[in-house]
Design a protein around this motif. Structure first.
Motif, PDB file in Angstrom:
ATOM      1  N   LEU A   4       0.847  -1.195   0.000  1.00  0.00           N
ATOM      2  CA  LEU A   4       0.000   0.000   0.000  1.00  0.00           C
ATOM      3  C   LEU A   4       0.880   1.241   0.000  1.00  0.00           C
ATOM      4  O   LEU A   4       1.790   1.362   0.827  1.00  0.00           O
ATOM      5  N   ARG A   5       0.584   2.132  -0.937  1.00  0.00           N
ATOM      6  CA  ARG A   5       1.345   3.389  -1.045  1.00  0.00           C
ATOM      7  C   ARG A   5       0.338   4.537  -1.078  1.00  0.00           C
ATOM      8  O   ARG A   5      -0.522   4.586  -1.970  1.00  0.00           O
ATOM      9  N   VAL A   6       0.440   5.437  -0.116  1.00  0.00           N
ATOM     10  CA  VAL A   6      -0.551   6.512   0.013  1.00  0.00           C
ATOM     11  C   VAL A   6       0.147   7.865   0.015  1.00  0.00           C
ATOM     12  O   VAL A   6       1.109   8.075   0.761  1.00  0.00           O
ATOM     13  N   ILE A   7      -0.328   8.763  -0.828  1.00  0.00           N
ATOM     14  CA  ILE A   7       0.064  10.174  -0.743  1.00  0.00           C
ATOM     15  C   ILE A   7      -1.024  10.865   0.063  1.00  0.00           C
ATOM     16  O   ILE A   7      -2.183  10.946  -0.368  1.00  0.00           O
ATOM     17  N   SER A   8      -0.670  11.307   1.235  1.00  0.00           N
ATOM     18  CA  SER A   8      -1.646  11.835   2.185  1.00  0.00           C
ATOM     19  C   SER A   8      -1.474  13.334   2.395  1.00  0.00           C
ATOM     20  O   SER A   8      -0.339  13.823   2.520  1.00  0.00           O
ATOM     21  N   PRO A   9      -2.566  14.106   2.453  1.00  0.00           N
ATOM     22  CA  PRO A   9      -2.470  15.511   2.848  1.00  0.00           C
ATOM     23  C   PRO A   9      -1.862  15.585   4.251  1.00  0.00           C
ATOM     24  O   PRO A   9      -2.197  14.752   5.112  1.00  0.00           O
ATOM     25  N   PRO A  10      -0.977  16.518   4.496  1.00  0.00           N
ATOM     26  CA  PRO A  10      -0.281  16.575   5.795  1.00  0.00           C
ATOM     27  C   PRO A  10      -1.213  16.594   7.001  1.00  0.00           C
ATOM     28  O   PRO A  10      -0.891  16.003   8.043  1.00  0.00           O
ATOM     29  N   ASP A  11      -2.372  17.234   6.874  1.00  0.00           N
ATOM     30  CA  ASP A  11      -3.268  17.328   8.021  1.00  0.00           C
ATOM     31  C   ASP A  11      -4.013  16.022   8.312  1.00  0.00           C
ATOM     32  O   ASP A  11      -4.729  15.917   9.312  1.00  0.00           O
ATOM     33  N   ARG A  12      -3.841  15.027   7.459  1.00  0.00           N
ATOM     34  CA  ARG A  12      -4.534  13.746   7.663  1.00  0.00           C
ATOM     35  C   ARG A  12      -3.559  12.590   7.853  1.00  0.00           C
ATOM     36  O   ARG A  12      -3.979  11.450   8.034  1.00  0.00           O
ATOM     37  N   ALA A  58     -11.026   0.769   2.907  1.00  0.00           N
ATOM     38  CA  ALA A  58     -12.233   1.524   3.281  1.00  0.00           C
ATOM     39  C   ALA A  58     -11.909   2.593   4.309  1.00  0.00           C
ATOM     40  O   ALA A  58     -12.392   3.739   4.208  1.00  0.00           O
ATOM     41  N   ASP A  59     -11.082   2.258   5.301  1.00  0.00           N
ATOM     42  CA  ASP A  59     -10.718   3.235   6.332  1.00  0.00           C
ATOM     43  C   ASP A  59      -9.877   4.371   5.759  1.00  0.00           C
ATOM     44  O   ASP A  59     -10.059   5.542   6.116  1.00  0.00           O
ATOM     45  N   VAL A  60      -8.960   4.028   4.866  1.00  0.00           N
ATOM     46  CA  VAL A  60      -8.105   5.061   4.267  1.00  0.00           C
ATOM     47  C   VAL A  60      -8.918   5.977   3.360  1.00  0.00           C
ATOM     48  O   VAL A  60      -8.763   7.206   3.394  1.00  0.00           O
ATOM     49  N   LYS A  61      -9.800   5.400   2.555  1.00  0.00           N
ATOM     50  CA  LYS A  61     -10.624   6.223   1.669  1.00  0.00           C
ATOM     51  C   LYS A  61     -11.556   7.136   2.448  1.00  0.00           C
ATOM     52  O   LYS A  61     -11.899   8.224   1.981  1.00  0.00           O
ATOM     53  N   ALA A  62     -11.973   6.719   3.637  1.00  0.00           N
ATOM     54  CA  ALA A  62     -12.865   7.543   4.452  1.00  0.00           C
ATOM     55  C   ALA A  62     -12.203   8.839   4.906  1.00  0.00           C
ATOM     56  O   ALA A  62     -12.890   9.803   5.270  1.00  0.00           O
ATOM     57  N   LEU A  63     -10.873   8.892   4.862  1.00  0.00           N
ATOM     58  CA  LEU A  63     -10.154  10.115   5.240  1.00  0.00           C
ATOM     59  C   LEU A  63     -10.138  11.151   4.121  1.00  0.00           C
ATOM     60  O   LEU A  63      -9.626  12.255   4.308  1.00  0.00           O
ATOM     61  N   GLY A  64     -10.646  10.805   2.942  1.00  0.00           N
ATOM     62  CA  GLY A  64     -10.629  11.730   1.817  1.00  0.00           C
ATOM     63  C   GLY A  64      -9.311  11.752   1.079  1.00  0.00           C
ATOM     64  O   GLY A  64      -9.019  12.703   0.340  1.00  0.00           O
ATOM     65  N   VAL A  65      -8.524  10.681   1.233  1.00  0.00           N
ATOM     66  CA  VAL A  65      -7.221  10.623   0.590  1.00  0.00           C
ATOM     67  C   VAL A  65      -7.354  10.539  -0.923  1.00  0.00           C
ATOM     68  O   VAL A  65      -6.525  11.080  -1.671  1.00  0.00           O
ATOM     69  N   VAL A  66      -8.393   9.879  -1.410  1.00  0.00           N
ATOM     70  CA  VAL A  66      -8.577   9.740  -2.857  1.00  0.00           C
ATOM     71  C   VAL A  66      -8.775  11.103  -3.502  1.00  0.00           C
ATOM     72  O   VAL A  66      -8.232  11.386  -4.588  1.00  0.00           O
ATOM     73  N   GLU A  67      -9.538  11.976  -2.854  1.00  0.00           N
ATOM     74  CA  GLU A  67      -9.825  13.302  -3.421  1.00  0.00           C
ATOM     75  C   GLU A  67      -8.644  14.256  -3.310  1.00  0.00           C
ATOM     76  O   GLU A  67      -8.450  15.111  -4.171  1.00  0.00           O
ATOM     77  N   HIS A  68      -7.840  14.110  -2.283  1.00  0.00           N
ATOM     78  CA  HIS A  68      -6.772  15.087  -2.039  1.00  0.00           C
ATOM     79  C   HIS A  68      -5.373  14.484  -2.066  1.00  0.00           C
ATOM     80  O   HIS A  68      -4.399  15.187  -1.787  1.00  0.00           O
ATOM     81  N   GLY A  69      -5.277  13.219  -2.406  1.00  0.00           N
ATOM     82  CA  GLY A  69      -3.977  12.572  -2.471  1.00  0.00           C
ATOM     83  C   GLY A  69      -4.014  11.438  -3.479  1.00  0.00           C
ATOM     84  O   GLY A  69      -4.391  11.649  -4.635  1.00  0.00           O
TER      85      GLY A  69
END
Length: 322
Positions: A4-12, A58-69
């Protein structure tokens, strides 16, 4: 396992790390803050047990990572780690039983796209099938089976029906409904030319008994389609590509279409209609089998499906999953 590789907004990022740290199916967690440029953010990576992937995603997508990362998920071929072994043991379910729905939806969506490549492969397969019928060549028929790309949209349609994804279902149906007529028209034109040149005659097709299985619809037509569809869907969800090749050479979708064209051009209408029937039986059987396989498999890592309940009932969980 899956990487799993995630680009996450810093605030999340902190919340994302907390989610991954507390999941027993996650290991090898790393964080690199501020390294992502497009989109900007932090890079979070981890290895995830396959049977835990649905919940984690599901938990990661709930943080809005798809829209902002962004989220990238892919298979890991070799893992030498006690921590990884513990993650697999602690994750509920069996890796071979797990269906990673986001991954499956993405793969089938790509395979069901109507594009020039899909039409070209289907056309080549139909031409090979017509040649196999005209020359009484089972080897060429098998080649047409392998080249045919129609299993992709059929598998996508099965997934769409199970997930109630009507957009994917429409996409799959359109791919088949548009590509098959184009391929058959081109095959029809080529067959007419071959007939004018004397390469195809009524006698040659009637006497070609080694390819009679293409148009003769019997009880095993549906049985083979169901078995091939089940094996094909299992090969997709478990990434067993070798099994998928066996599926391609089991069903007579493309050969039936090619036979129908050849039979029609020489006036053998009863064989043409029987071939169309064979085609319909194979298409429907594959989709039904794909739906059944997906419905019977656990829908997530918690073994909620019938197979999971069966395994718990007979006490096999410890043997199969540990």
């Amino acid at each position: 396992m899956l990487h799993l590789r995630v680009i996450s907004p810093p605030d999340r990022t902190d919340e994302l790390v907390r989610i991954l740290e507390t999941d027993p199916g996650v290991t090898h967690l790393t964080v690199a803050r501020g390294v992502a440029l497009m989109p900007a953010g932090d890079l979070v990576q981890a290895d995830v047990a396959r049977e835990a992937a649905n919940k984690v995603l599901a938990d990661v997508k709930a943080l809005g990572v798809v829209e902002h990362g962004g989220i990238t998920l892919g298979p890991v071929t070799t893992v030498l780690s006690d921590a990884a072994d513990r993650a697999v043991r602690n994750a509920p379910g069996d890796p071979s039983d797990a269906v990673v729905w986001d991954q499956l939806l993405k793969e089938t969506r790509e395979e069901s796209s109507l594009n020039a490549t899909f039409v070209a492969f289907l056309t080549i397969a139909c031409l090979l099938a017509a040649i196999g019928v005209a020359t009484d060549s089972p080897v060429t028929i098998v080649g047409a089976m392998v080249v045919g790309p129609e299993f992709g949209p059929l598998a996508a349609l099965s997934v769409a029906l199970v997930r109630r994804n009507w957009r994917l279902a429409r996409r799959s149906v359109i791919a088949l409904a548009v590509a098959f007529p184009i391929a058959l028209l081109i095959t029809l034109g080529a067959t007419i030319v071959w007939e004018r040149l004397g390469w195809i005659t009524t006698a040659r097709v009637i006497d070609a008994h080694s390819v009679d299985f293409i148009y003769e619809v019997g009880p095993f037509s549906l049985v083979v389609a169901l078995l091939a569809g089940a094996a094909g869907m299992l090969s997709l969800v478990t990434a067993k590509s070798a099994a998928l090749i066996g599926v391609f050479i089991s069903v007579t979708t493309v050969p039936a279409a090619g036979y129908a064209v050849v039979a029609a051009t020489i006036g053998q209408w009863h064989r043409a209609f029987e071939s169309v029937g064979q085609l319909a039986v194979n298409l429907v059987g594959i989709v039904i089998a794909g739906v059944l396989v997906l419905e019977l498999r656990p829908k997530s890592g918690d073994e909620t499906g019938p197979l999971g309940r069966f395994k718990r009932a007979i006490g096999m969980r410890t043997v199969l999953e540990r």
